[in-house]
Scaffold this motif. Sequence first.
Motif, PDB file in Angstrom:
ATOM      1  N   THR A 108       5.103  -6.188   6.028  1.00  0.00           N
ATOM      2  CA  THR A 108       5.395  -5.870   7.436  1.00  0.00           C
ATOM      3  C   THR A 108       4.659  -4.610   7.906  1.00  0.00           C
ATOM      4  OG1 THR A 108       7.294  -4.457   6.928  1.00  0.00           O
ATOM      5  CG2 THR A 108       7.732  -6.821   7.192  1.00  0.00           C
ATOM      6  N   ILE A 109       3.885  -3.994   7.032  1.00  0.00           N
ATOM      7  CA  ILE A 109       3.212  -2.732   7.370  1.00  0.00           C
ATOM      8  C   ILE A 109       2.014  -3.040   8.284  1.00  0.00           C
ATOM      9  CG2 ILE A 109       2.047  -0.697   6.370  1.00  0.00           C
ATOM     10  CD1 ILE A 109       5.146  -0.999   5.781  1.00  0.00           C
ATOM     11  N   ARG A 110       1.883  -2.272   9.365  1.00  0.00           N
ATOM     12  CA  ARG A 110       0.801  -2.550  10.331  1.00  0.00           C
ATOM     13  C   ARG A 110      -0.523  -1.932   9.907  1.00  0.00           C
ATOM     14  NH1 ARG A 110       4.176   0.349  14.542  1.00  0.00           N
ATOM     15  NH2 ARG A 110       4.761   1.148  12.543  1.00  0.00           N
ATOM     16  N   LYS A 111      -0.451  -0.805   9.203  1.00  0.00           N
ATOM     17  CA  LYS A 111      -1.699  -0.149   8.794  1.00  0.00           C
ATOM     18  C   LYS A 111      -2.267  -0.814   7.539  1.00  0.00           C
ATOM     19  CE  LYS A 111      -0.492   4.118  10.980  1.00  0.00           C
ATOM     20  NZ  LYS A 111       0.296   5.333  10.886  1.00  0.00           N
ATOM     21  N   PRO A 112      -3.587  -0.751   7.359  1.00  0.00           N
ATOM     22  CA  PRO A 112      -4.167  -1.335   6.156  1.00  0.00           C
ATOM     23  C   PRO A 112      -3.627  -0.688   4.877  1.00  0.00           C
ATOM     24  CG  PRO A 112      -5.857  -0.947   7.796  1.00  0.00           C
ATOM     25  CD  PRO A 112      -4.615  -0.272   8.300  1.00  0.00           C
ATOM     26  N   VAL A 113      -3.285  -1.531   3.917  1.00  0.00           N
ATOM     27  CA  VAL A 113      -2.771  -1.061   2.626  1.00  0.00           C
ATOM     28  C   VAL A 113      -3.741  -1.511   1.532  1.00  0.00           C
ATOM     29  CG1 VAL A 113      -0.826  -1.066   1.028  1.00  0.00           C
ATOM     30  CG2 VAL A 113      -0.396  -1.343   3.483  1.00  0.00           C
ATOM     31  N   ILE A 114      -4.219  -0.547   0.759  1.00  0.00           N
ATOM     32  CA  ILE A 114      -5.168  -0.829  -0.319  1.00  0.00           C
ATOM     33  C   ILE A 114      -4.423  -0.723  -1.643  1.00  0.00           C
ATOM     34  CG2 ILE A 114      -7.268  -0.008  -1.496  1.00  0.00           C
ATOM     35  CD1 ILE A 114      -7.899   1.397   1.322  1.00  0.00           C
ATOM     36  N   ALA A 115      -4.520  -1.761  -2.478  1.00  0.00           N
ATOM     37  CA  ALA A 115      -3.972  -1.665  -3.835  1.00  0.00           C
ATOM     38  C   ALA A 115      -5.103  -1.205  -4.743  1.00  0.00           C
ATOM     39  CB  ALA A 115      -3.448  -3.021  -4.290  1.00  0.00           C
ATOM     40  N   ALA A 116      -4.906  -0.097  -5.437  1.00  0.00           N
ATOM     41  CA  ALA A 116      -5.903   0.401  -6.398  1.00  0.00           C
ATOM     42  C   ALA A 116      -5.341   0.112  -7.784  1.00  0.00           C
ATOM     43  CB  ALA A 116      -6.136   1.895  -6.191  1.00  0.00           C
ATOM     44  N   VAL A 117      -5.909  -0.884  -8.445  1.00  0.00           N
ATOM     45  CA  VAL A 117      -5.300  -1.439  -9.660  1.00  0.00           C
ATOM     46  C   VAL A 117      -6.085  -1.056 -10.916  1.00  0.00           C
ATOM     47  CG1 VAL A 117      -4.690  -3.586 -10.862  1.00  0.00           C
ATOM     48  CG2 VAL A 117      -4.405  -3.431  -8.379  1.00  0.00           C
ATOM     49  N   ALA A 118      -5.412  -0.355 -11.826  1.00  0.00           N
ATOM     50  CA  ALA A 118      -5.957  -0.131 -13.172  1.00  0.00           C
ATOM     51  C   ALA A 118      -4.932  -0.693 -14.154  1.00  0.00           C
ATOM     52  CB  ALA A 118      -6.168   1.359 -13.428  1.00  0.00           C
TER      53      ALA A 118
ATOM     54  N   ALA B 123       0.087  -6.466  -5.553  1.00  0.00           N
ATOM     55  CA  ALA B 123      -1.324  -6.208  -5.220  1.00  0.00           C
ATOM     56  C   ALA B 123      -1.807  -7.213  -4.177  1.00  0.00           C
ATOM     57  CB  ALA B 123      -2.179  -6.277  -6.486  1.00  0.00           C
ATOM     58  N   MET B 124      -1.418  -8.474  -4.355  1.00  0.00           N
ATOM     59  CA  MET B 124      -1.884  -9.511  -3.422  1.00  0.00           C
ATOM     60  C   MET B 124      -1.228  -9.397  -2.046  1.00  0.00           C
ATOM     61  SD  MET B 124      -2.472 -12.934  -5.741  1.00  0.00           S
ATOM     62  CE  MET B 124      -0.795 -13.108  -6.311  1.00  0.00           C
ATOM     63  N   MET B 125      -0.072  -8.729  -1.950  1.00  0.00           N
ATOM     64  CA  MET B 125       0.542  -8.497  -0.629  1.00  0.00           C
ATOM     65  C   MET B 125      -0.229  -7.428   0.144  1.00  0.00           C
ATOM     66  SD  MET B 125       4.594  -8.234  -1.248  1.00  0.00           S
ATOM     67  CE  MET B 125       5.486  -9.525  -2.063  1.00  0.00           C
ATOM     68  N   CYS B 126      -0.964  -6.593  -0.596  1.00  0.00           N
ATOM     69  CA  CYS B 126      -1.749  -5.542   0.070  1.00  0.00           C
ATOM     70  C   CYS B 126      -2.960  -6.189   0.738  1.00  0.00           C
ATOM     71  CB  CYS B 126      -2.179  -4.489  -0.950  1.00  0.00           C
ATOM     72  SG  CYS B 126      -0.774  -3.618  -1.686  1.00  0.00           S
TER      73      CYS B 126
END
Length: 256
Positions: free
Chosen positions: A93-103, A114-117
């Motif tokens: 539901t977040i309007r701003k871009p969300v980046i998942a940084a995955v290690a 991660a895929m919801m981001c």
Amino acid sequence: MDYEMIATETQGRVGLILLNRPKALNALCDQLMTELGDALRGYDNDTAIGAIVVTGSERAFAAGADIKEMQNRTHPATALDDFIGKTWEVVTTIRKPVIAAVAGYALGGGCELAMMCDIVLAADTAKFGQPEINLGVIPGAGGTQRLTRAVGKSKAMEMILTGRMMDAAEAERANLVARVVPAADLIAEAVKLGETIAGMSPVATAIAKRAVNRAYETTLAEGVGYERATFLSLFGTPHQREGMSAFIEKRKPEFS
Ligand code: HXC
């Protein structure tokens, strides 16, 4: 809200959220997901922030929903409680871009988070998987749908039916991630990407995010119609005038 299982930090116009439950490889328990939702909403409502990065540790982005917490859940009590709808879906539901940084590990609910981001940036150490089948269940936070849309039916089926993990290189080839970077550069690259996005018109950014997400929800004709209407609406914003004037005047645009 005081956070125990996440940490937050602002870097320029980027809100950084660190999943911080190292002893359990960031297993996504109710408390962690509640804290994450609160932090995401906080950054979404903060006009000084233009993009959000969610990350974990070197070893794990998140190894899934908390199996110890789920072990004693029963039906229909769990369905009535709707823990997935209450906490997990906040991310969408977040309007701003969300980046998942995955290690490291992004497994089960970790892969689903991660895929919801909006963008997944992977370290070369990242490992993605949906191992729920080993636990006698299936993905429950969108994995059967988002993984299939991202990598196609055959690979999604193989991963979901066997629990096999995918490394970063395979995830990039399969279009699960936008880009792979050296693990040591992951956060800096994610913040840089967030800063680039945060420098754009916030109205155009929010509308672009919504329009791309529409591609998953509608027919082509409806999606294109949505895009056209929202594209035209941007001609009512000062940002369109600023962006186009700056191009013609050969200067950098200033989007306030
Ligand atoms: C609870 C977890 C956990 C999890 C790891 N831990 N994953 N606790 N829930 N999902 C805990 C372990 O119990 C252990 O705690 C500690 O983290 C370190 O894990 P180890 O297994 O000792 O580490 P390692 O041998 O390196 O193996 C790493 C691993 C493995 C391959 C990631 O931990 C693993 O397979 N984890 C489970 C992955 C999984 O099945 N995820 C899907 C969950 S279901 P102790 O106290 O024992 O030292 C799901 C459904 C989502 O996500 C549906 C939507 C809500």
